[in-house]
Write a protein that holds these residues in place. Structure first.
Motif, PDB file in Angstrom:
ATOM      1  N   GLY A 134       0.788  -1.232   0.000  1.00  0.00           N
ATOM      2  CA  GLY A 134       0.000   0.000   0.000  1.00  0.00           C
ATOM      3  C   GLY A 134       0.817   1.276   0.000  1.00  0.00           C
ATOM      4  N   GLY A 149       4.233   3.049  11.095  1.00  0.00           N
ATOM      5  CA  GLY A 149       3.501   1.978  10.404  1.00  0.00           C
ATOM      6  C   GLY A 149       3.934   1.861   8.948  1.00  0.00           C
ATOM      7  N   GLN A 150       4.169   3.040   8.322  1.00  0.00           N
ATOM      8  CA  GLN A 150       4.635   3.025   6.923  1.00  0.00           C
ATOM      9  C   GLN A 150       6.051   2.477   6.826  1.00  0.00           C
ATOM     10  OE1 GLN A 150       3.974   7.178   6.100  1.00  0.00           O
ATOM     11  NE2 GLN A 150       1.991   6.791   5.120  1.00  0.00           N
ATOM     12  N   ARG A 153       5.875  -1.114   6.923  1.00  0.00           N
ATOM     13  CA  ARG A 153       5.384  -1.679   5.657  1.00  0.00           C
ATOM     14  C   ARG A 153       6.491  -1.691   4.601  1.00  0.00           C
ATOM     15  NH1 ARG A 153       0.197   1.027   3.839  1.00  0.00           N
ATOM     16  NH2 ARG A 153       0.354   2.549   5.547  1.00  0.00           N
ATOM     17  N   THR A 173       5.101  -5.509  15.598  1.00  0.00           N
ATOM     18  CA  THR A 173       4.181  -4.438  15.975  1.00  0.00           C
ATOM     19  C   THR A 173       4.607  -3.771  17.287  1.00  0.00           C
ATOM     20  OG1 THR A 173       2.746  -5.988  17.155  1.00  0.00           O
ATOM     21  CG2 THR A 173       2.247  -5.608  14.842  1.00  0.00           C
ATOM     22  N   ALA A 179      -3.492   1.143  15.852  1.00  0.00           N
ATOM     23  CA  ALA A 179      -4.048   1.095  14.492  1.00  0.00           C
ATOM     24  C   ALA A 179      -3.011   0.605  13.485  1.00  0.00           C
ATOM     25  CB  ALA A 179      -4.574   2.475  14.094  1.00  0.00           C
ATOM     26  N   SER A 180      -1.766   1.102  13.594  1.00  0.00           N
ATOM     27  CA  SER A 180      -0.713   0.664  12.672  1.00  0.00           C
ATOM     28  C   SER A 180      -0.384  -0.807  12.896  1.00  0.00           C
ATOM     29  CB  SER A 180       0.564   1.485  12.870  1.00  0.00           C
ATOM     30  OG  SER A 180       0.298   2.847  12.745  1.00  0.00           O
ATOM     31  N   GLU A 182      -2.415  -3.082  13.852  1.00  0.00           N
ATOM     32  CA  GLU A 182      -3.500  -3.860  13.223  1.00  0.00           C
ATOM     33  C   GLU A 182      -3.256  -3.990  11.713  1.00  0.00           C
ATOM     34  OE1 GLU A 182      -5.570  -4.937  15.476  1.00  0.00           O
ATOM     35  OE2 GLU A 182      -7.173  -5.819  14.278  1.00  0.00           O
ATOM     36  N   ASP A 183      -2.829  -2.892  11.071  1.00  0.00           N
ATOM     37  CA  ASP A 183      -2.524  -2.924   9.628  1.00  0.00           C
ATOM     38  C   ASP A 183      -1.446  -3.955   9.329  1.00  0.00           C
ATOM     39  OD1 ASP A 183      -4.289  -0.922   9.138  1.00  0.00           O
ATOM     40  OD2 ASP A 183      -2.781   0.678   8.949  1.00  0.00           O
ATOM     41  N   HIS A 186      -2.734  -7.506   9.685  1.00  0.00           N
ATOM     42  CA  HIS A 186      -3.556  -7.881   8.531  1.00  0.00           C
ATOM     43  C   HIS A 186      -2.687  -8.152   7.310  1.00  0.00           C
ATOM     44  CE1 HIS A 186      -7.629  -7.676   9.994  1.00  0.00           C
ATOM     45  NE2 HIS A 186      -7.330  -6.581  10.681  1.00  0.00           N
ATOM     46  N   LEU A 187      -1.634  -7.360   7.162  1.00  0.00           N
ATOM     47  CA  LEU A 187      -0.724  -7.546   6.028  1.00  0.00           C
ATOM     48  C   LEU A 187      -0.020  -8.902   6.115  1.00  0.00           C
ATOM     49  CD1 LEU A 187       0.608  -6.393   3.510  1.00  0.00           C
ATOM     50  CD2 LEU A 187       2.136  -5.064   4.982  1.00  0.00           C
TER      51      LEU A 187
END
Ligand SMILES: Nc1ncnc2c1ncn2[C@@H]1O[C@H](COP(=O)(O)OP(=O)(O)OP(=O)(O)O)[C@@H](O)[C@H]1O
Ligand SMILES: [Mg+2]
Length: 230
Positions: A134, A149-150, A153, A173, A179-180, A182-183, A186-187
């Protein structure tokens, strides 16, 4: 029959510093099958990172056997180990470990420099990986210009860019807000379910562990018997 991706037998790791001997892992028998999403839990100092580092061939055991993706890690030379790891394992760290002077694209391209791919192919693969997490619109950003979070990623894009069968994540994490986190979970679940990656994730967080299909517990260097097992 499901294929075994990680198999350890009586795997032990002892650290010796001055007169102190620390048994970080003792007689660990672990089996991970292809397609599993494993959570590795346990108190601080129980040997979780040590085990992950041994699986990634980032460290060598004191004794015992370890086979990953059919390869006996003790039989690889130092030079062969770097290559084996680059092709087969993507490692995600709690603190991201991005290189600050490189852009997101350059960070993700880095593992491909050890492959025969040409420059344009490397860029294409790196862009594909960044789009998958993303971040297709952040290619030229430096780590300091990204949120935590980015950054994580980008680190995951770097871990998957060589298309490894196995993803190892050490508290991925741990440095992120809810919130990050959780992202990222999920990833990892998507990489497991959609792309068939086998994932081993160290976590302290029972919520994070719920994303896993199998949960293992370490305590004082020993793997506890799994719930429901005799
Ligand atoms: N390089 C090292 N030299 C000496 N001792 C070490 C080294 N790395 C780890 N240890 C010791 O081995 C034991 C296991 O450490 P490890 O880092 O695997 O634990 P962990 O379960 O990952 O803990 P945490 O949850 O705090 O990250 C600890 O007692 C630690 O102090
Ligand atoms: Mg650790």
């Amino acid at each position: 029959m499901s294929e075994t991706v990680i198999e350890t037998r009586r795997l032990s790791k002892e650290y010796i510093r001055d007169e102190f001997h620390i048994t970080a892992l003792q007689d660990v028998d672990l089996e991970v099958k292809r397609g599993e999403f494993v959570a590795l839990m346990g108190p601080s100092g129980s040997g979780k990172s040590t085990l992950l580092h041994l699986i990634a061939a980032m460290d060598v055991p004191t004794s015992g056997e370890i086979k990953v993706l059919g390869q006996d890690l003790r039989k690889l030379s130092d030079r062969a180990i770097a290559r084996w790891r680059n092709e087969n394992v993507g490692f995600v760290f709690q603190s991201f470990n991005l290189i600050p002077v490189l852009t997101a694209l350059e960070n993700v391209e880095l593992p491909l420099k050890l492959t025969p791919l040409k420059k344009q192919e490397r860029i294409d693969h790196a862009v594909t990986a960044l789009k998958l997490v993303g971040l297709g619109d952040r290619l030229g950003h430096y780590p300091r210009q990204l949120s935590g979070g980015q950054e994580q990623r980008v680190a995951i894009a770097r871990a998957i860019v060589t298309d490894p069968a196995l993803i190892l994540a050490d508290e991925p994490t741990g440095n992120l807000d809810a919130a990050s986190a959780e992202d990222i979970l999920h990833l990892l679940a998507r990489l497991n379910q959609e792309f068939g990656k086998t994932v081993v994730m160290v976590t302290h967080d029972p919520h994070a562990a719920r994303f896993a299909s199998v949960v293992h517990h370490l305590e004082k260097g020993r793997l506890l018997p799994m719930n429901g097992n005799p």
